[in-house]
Write an enzyme that holds these catalytic residues in place. Structure first.
Site, PDB file in Angstrom:
ATOM      1  CB  SER A  66      10.726  -9.296   1.645  1.00  0.00           C
ATOM      2  OG  SER A  66      11.187  -8.551   0.419  1.00  0.00           O
TER       3      SER A  66
ATOM      4  NE  ARG B  90       4.967  -0.055  -3.602  1.00  0.00           N
ATOM      5  CZ  ARG B  90       5.177  -0.886  -2.573  1.00  0.00           C
ATOM      6  NH1 ARG B  90       6.360  -0.953  -2.148  1.00  0.00           N
ATOM      7  NH2 ARG B  90       4.031  -1.398  -1.812  1.00  0.00           N
TER       8      ARG B  90
ATOM      9  CG  ASP C 179       9.316 -14.573  -4.508  1.00  0.00           C
ATOM     10  OD1 ASP C 179       9.605 -13.629  -5.539  1.00  0.00           O
ATOM     11  OD2 ASP C 179       9.473 -14.345  -3.437  1.00  0.00           O
TER      12      ASP C 179
ATOM     13  CG  HIS D  78       8.388 -10.882  -3.036  1.00  0.00           C
ATOM     14  ND1 HIS D  78       9.309 -11.826  -2.608  1.00  0.00           N
ATOM     15  CD2 HIS D  78       8.566  -9.717  -2.595  1.00  0.00           C
ATOM     16  CE1 HIS D  78       9.882 -11.303  -1.289  1.00  0.00           C
ATOM     17  NE2 HIS D  78       9.493  -9.863  -1.559  1.00  0.00           N
ATOM     18  CG  ASP D  79       3.124  -8.126  -2.701  1.00  0.00           C
ATOM     19  OD1 ASP D  79       4.377  -7.833  -2.137  1.00  0.00           O
ATOM     20  OD2 ASP D  79       2.736  -6.986  -3.390  1.00  0.00           O
TER      21      ASP D  79
END
Length: 377
Positions: free
Chosen positions: A164, A234, A329, A359-360
């Protein structure tokens, strides 16, 4: 008085006077001119290390964290460290990045809030930088990391690894300092920030700046924190970090209260509570100004800027590079990793990890990613 107010309102940001935990510190530059021409300094870097540097300093691995990460890549929650290591299980004796073999360095990034100079740091005039901390770029962050390497006496890394925002910095290292690395692993990133990625980050920045407690970025002096804006930012970000399939599998349309039989009992959905939880967690450990400056840096990411474009820039790379993507992702789709792999003259392979996390996955799928990194190094 100002220092007392700073301590009262920036408990989420590490600062001098708090327990250092496993952080080490280096003053790497007396002053620093950013890519956009601002001058700041001195520049201090917080970093952590594992393993032993060998006699000829040839066994160092540089590990680079993502947006809200820090130098605590390995370890537990303890005094000085509010969260466990973000890559626990991947770095250590006998693991993929083997500390019996390698000396591993993980610095907190320029503009961060966990010990490296950033908006919540005290400037030379004795006041917190706040709104005076300038816009920085990924290239600026790497220049500071290079200065740390010089401080440590490391001329060439055996490997540089990051995902990332960390992957953005790996690419800048490879292009900007082509002789400084033997091998590299680039995870879950593209060679430039796309319009959608910029839009998502920009919305998060606006959420923070629209909080009445933001005070133009100088909230420290007023004894307030823009917690609502940071929490919402967030939550939006976390939504982009996960895949639709994963969210449906985990939460579906389930309500937060299992006993809810109608909207009048508990109108909230479980997925809402999940996002709120992650928003509140970040407010407890991160600084809003750092979130803005690091998001801006990601928006500026373009490894081809002033280098003749991406293809021309990536032709500079001399290190052997392994590229990893996550199948689900949606923030950095695998097509972006494919483009990097195709453009690199020294690519050792493109690997797509099959995962429904999104993505994580570059943080969660430790076993699969570890096997690839072990081979790559």
């Amino acid at each position: 008085m100002l220092q007392k107010r700073v301590e009262a309102v920036t408990t989420a940001a590490w600062h001098t006077g708090l327990f250092a935990g496993h952080r080490q510190f280096a003053r790497v530059l007396d002053d620093f001119t950013t890519e956009l021409g601002a001058v700041i300094g001195p520049i201090d870097v917080a970093y952590e290390t594992w393993g032993t540097l060998n006699a000829d300093r040839s066994n160092a691995i540089l590990v680079l964290h993502a947006l809200t990460g820090d130098s605590h890549a390995v370890g537990e929650v303890e005094d000085g460290h509010a969260t466990p290591g973000w890559w626990n299980g991947l770095i250590g004796p006998g693991l993929a990045i083997d500390t019996n073999r390698y000396f591993v360095v993980c610095p907190n990034v320029l503009g961060g809030c966990q010990g490296t100079t950033g908006p919540s740091s005290v400037a030379p005039d004795g006041e917190v930088y706040g709104s005076r901390f300038p816009t920085i770029t990924i290239r600026d962050q790497v220049a500071v990391e290079y200065a740390l390497a010089q401080f440590l006496g490391i001329e060439r890394f055996a490997g540089i690894v990051g995902g990332s925002m960390g992957g953005m910095r790996v690419l800048e290292w490879l292009v900007g300092y082509p002789e400084a690395c033997e091998r590299a692993v680039v995870l879950a990133v593209g060679a430039t920030a796309t319009a959608e990625q910029i839009a998502l980050s920009s919305l998060q920045i606006r959420m923070i700046e629209s909080d009445p407690n933001f005070c133009g970025g100088d909230y420290y002096r007023y004894g307030v924190v823009p917690s609502h804006g940071l929490r919402l930012a967030r939550e939006l970000a976390h939504l982009s970090y996960r895949s639709p399939d994963e969210l449906d599998t985990r939460f579906g349309r389930r309500r937060q209260s299992d006993s809810a039989t109608d909207l009048g009992v508990d109108p909230s959905f479980a997925v809402e509570s999940y996002l709120s939880h992650h928003g509140r967690k970040l407010v407890q450990r991160f600084d809003a100004n750092s979130y803005i400056r690091l998001s801006e840096a990601m928006n500026h990411h373009d490894v081809g800027r002033d280098r003749g474009g991406v293809l021309q820039a990536l032709r500079r790379v001399k290190a052997r590079v392994t590229v990893i993507g996550i199948s689900s992702d949606r923030l950095f789709p695998v097509g972006q990793q494919q483009a990097i792999a195709e453009a690199l003259p020294t690519c050792d392979g493109l690997y797509i990890v099959d995962s429904n996390i999104g993505h994580d996955g570059f943080l969660v799928e430790v076993k699969a990613i570890g096997e690839i990194i072990r081979t790559a190094l």
